[in-house]
Design a protein around this motif. Structure first.
Motif, PDB file in Angstrom:
ATOM      1  N   ILE A 258      44.853  50.615  38.124  1.00  0.00           N
ATOM      2  CA  ILE A 258      46.235  50.366  37.757  1.00  0.00           C
ATOM      3  C   ILE A 258      46.357  49.200  36.934  1.00  0.00           C
ATOM      4  CG2 ILE A 258      48.419  50.619  38.989  1.00  0.00           C
ATOM      5  CD1 ILE A 258      47.245  51.715  41.397  1.00  0.00           C
ATOM      6  N   THR A 259      47.353  49.428  35.930  1.00  0.00           N
ATOM      7  CA  THR A 259      47.709  48.320  35.093  1.00  0.00           C
ATOM      8  C   THR A 259      49.150  47.806  35.464  1.00  0.00           C
ATOM      9  OG1 THR A 259      48.386  49.612  33.259  1.00  0.00           O
ATOM     10  CG2 THR A 259      46.053  48.608  33.209  1.00  0.00           C
TER      11      THR A 259
ATOM     12  N   THR B 230      55.351  48.666  34.596  1.00  0.00           N
ATOM     13  CA  THR B 230      54.800  48.952  33.286  1.00  0.00           C
ATOM     14  C   THR B 230      55.333  47.816  32.401  1.00  0.00           C
ATOM     15  OG1 THR B 230      56.074  50.384  32.264  1.00  0.00           O
ATOM     16  CG2 THR B 230      54.506  51.414  33.492  1.00  0.00           C
TER      17      THR B 230
ATOM     18  N   GLY C 177      46.051  44.814  36.634  1.00  0.00           N
ATOM     19  CA  GLY C 177      46.669  45.151  37.589  1.00  0.00           C
ATOM     20  C   GLY C 177      47.125  43.812  38.369  1.00  0.00           C
TER      21      GLY C 177
ATOM     22  N   MET D 273      54.090  55.004  43.516  1.00  0.00           N
ATOM     23  CA  MET D 273      52.886  55.526  43.758  1.00  0.00           C
ATOM     24  C   MET D 273      52.668  55.863  45.260  1.00  0.00           C
ATOM     25  SD  MET D 273      50.936  52.952  40.869  1.00  0.00           S
ATOM     26  CE  MET D 273      50.002  54.443  40.340  1.00  0.00           C
TER      27      MET D 273
ATOM     28  N   ARG E 154      54.691  50.071  40.761  1.00  0.00           N
ATOM     29  CA  ARG E 154      54.365  49.226  39.488  1.00  0.00           C
ATOM     30  C   ARG E 154      55.397  49.217  38.407  1.00  0.00           C
ATOM     31  NH1 ARG E 154      50.394  51.610  34.797  1.00  0.00           N
ATOM     32  NH2 ARG E 154      51.266  53.352  34.604  1.00  0.00           N
TER      33      ARG E 154
ATOM     34  N   ARG F 246      43.950  60.001  32.049  1.00  0.00           N
ATOM     35  CA  ARG F 246      44.105  59.249  33.578  1.00  0.00           C
ATOM     36  C   ARG F 246      42.652  59.542  34.367  1.00  0.00           C
ATOM     37  NH1 ARG F 246      49.230  61.713  34.206  1.00  0.00           N
ATOM     38  NH2 ARG F 246      48.539  62.964  35.938  1.00  0.00           N
TER      39      ARG F 246
ATOM     40  N   LEU G  60      52.383  44.952  40.171  1.00  0.00           N
ATOM     41  CA  LEU G  60      52.234  45.778  41.316  1.00  0.00           C
ATOM     42  C   LEU G  60      52.866  45.294  42.664  1.00  0.00           C
ATOM     43  CD1 LEU G  60      48.571  46.918  41.378  1.00  0.00           C
ATOM     44  CD2 LEU G  60      50.451  47.931  40.326  1.00  0.00           C
TER      45      LEU G  60
ATOM     46  N   LYS H  90      41.278  51.675  42.406  1.00  0.00           N
ATOM     47  CA  LYS H  90      42.347  51.855  41.655  1.00  0.00           C
ATOM     48  C   LYS H  90      42.128  51.273  40.338  1.00  0.00           C
ATOM     49  CE  LYS H  90      44.802  54.243  44.824  1.00  0.00           C
ATOM     50  NZ  LYS H  90      45.035  55.661  44.695  1.00  0.00           N
TER      51      LYS H  90
END
Length: 313
Positions: A98-99, A115, A161, A123, A113, A38, A102, A96
């Motif tokens: 982030i995938t 996945t 994202g 978050m 989020r 991460r 969102l 960020k």
């Protein structure tokens, strides 16, 4: 001009040292590896945004402070991914990587989020973080008697994202949107005198302090000794004829002492004694340990068995 460049965080260094010294079967190994992943993903996101900056025609002069860290008057911390200063405005960016899909609910200050596997994760609200940084920056500008508009935004460093409608009206965009935002803000605000910008940027730089993050380290279960940087599984180097040599790959490591001292600083702390040095470096002889300690960048205090050493930053 970059006044403060990105640097590997202590968190990343600690996790890398842990993984090199922990058995792969240890209960903390998988967690440390996932956490390091991460951290590296976040660094990759920051590098992606940096690549976008290079393609922009930016107002001059301009200054960057990356990973700016400081404490306010109450002792609370502020960590800002990027501060960009130009004659038109001061920009605070939260980056960020982030995938997933969102979602944001402003009434509850809740960011989630979903996945690719369908798992929903909560978050930290990045907009509240930014608003807190902006409030601190406004007070600093007032104290320094310097007027400069402040803008702020969350930047998604990956196109994977996906933003939903809940983000409407929020200062968030994908990295490719940086160009249009910079242009819009430049046209929106009248510039201040260029020569007034550097003193404030320098003032910010003087306030930067690397913040130490607490991390649980399973020190007792770790492999001790001078570890080969090329071989895995905690392969120890052997000290012979003033050289550290790996019996497996044959590496002669001329930086072995300083590299292992850095591991000690990260995993144990800045203070050591002859005994703690021998335990960590896996050296039996107090005399040899004393000779090796004299080769390191240390500050010594006390005499004989009461002598302590401090690692010099």
């Amino acid at each position: 001009m970059i006044l403060l460049a990105w640097q590997p965080s202590d968190s990343q260094k600690i996790l890398e040292a842990m993984l090199q010294r922990l058995p792969q079967t240890h209960k903390e190994y998988a967690y440390a590896r996932e956490r390091l992943g991460r951290v590296k993903a976040g660094l990759a996101g920051e590098q992606r945004v940096d690549a976008e900056w290079l393609e922009l025609d930016l107002p001059a002069p301009h200054y960057f402070l990356h990973d700016f860290q400081t404490r306010n008057d109450f002792g609370s911390t502020h960590q800002m991914d990027t501060i960009f200063l130009c004659p038109h405005f001061l920009l605070i960016l939260e980056i960020k990587n982030i995938t997933g899909i969102l979602s944001y609910d402003a009434s509850y200050a809740q960011l989630t989020r979903t996945t690719i596997e369908g798992t929903v994760e909560g978050m930290v609200d990045p907009f509240l973080q930014l608003e807190r940084h902006v409030a601190w920056m406004k007070k600093l500008l007032q104290r320094e008697r310097f007027h400069l508009p402040i803008v702020h935004a969350v930047v998604l460093a990956t196109r994977n994202g996906i933003l939903t409608k809940g983000f409407e009206g929020q200062p968030i965009f994908h990295v490719t949107g940086l160009r249009s935002c910079i242009q819009r803000w430049t046209e929106m605000y009248q510039p201040v005198k260029a020569e007034a910008l550097l003193p404030f940027a320098t003032r910010l730089l003087s306030m930067h302090t690397r913040l130490k993050k607490e991390m649980t380290v399973p020190f007792k279960e770790m492999m001790k000794g001078v570890v080969c940087p090329h071989c895995g599984n905690g392969q120890r180097l052997q000290y012979h004829y003033r050289k550290w040599t790996c019996p497996r790959c044959g590496l002669v490591d001329h930086n072995a002492l300083n590299r292992t001292l850095e591991d000690y600083r990260l995993l144990v702390g800045p203070q050591l004694t002859n005994r703690s040095f021998r335990e960590f470096f896996a050296i039996e002889s107090p005399n040899l340990a004393y000779k090796l300690l004299q080769q390191l960048p240390l500050k010594a205090e006390g005499e004989k068995k009461h002598r302590k050493y401090w690692i010099i930053d």
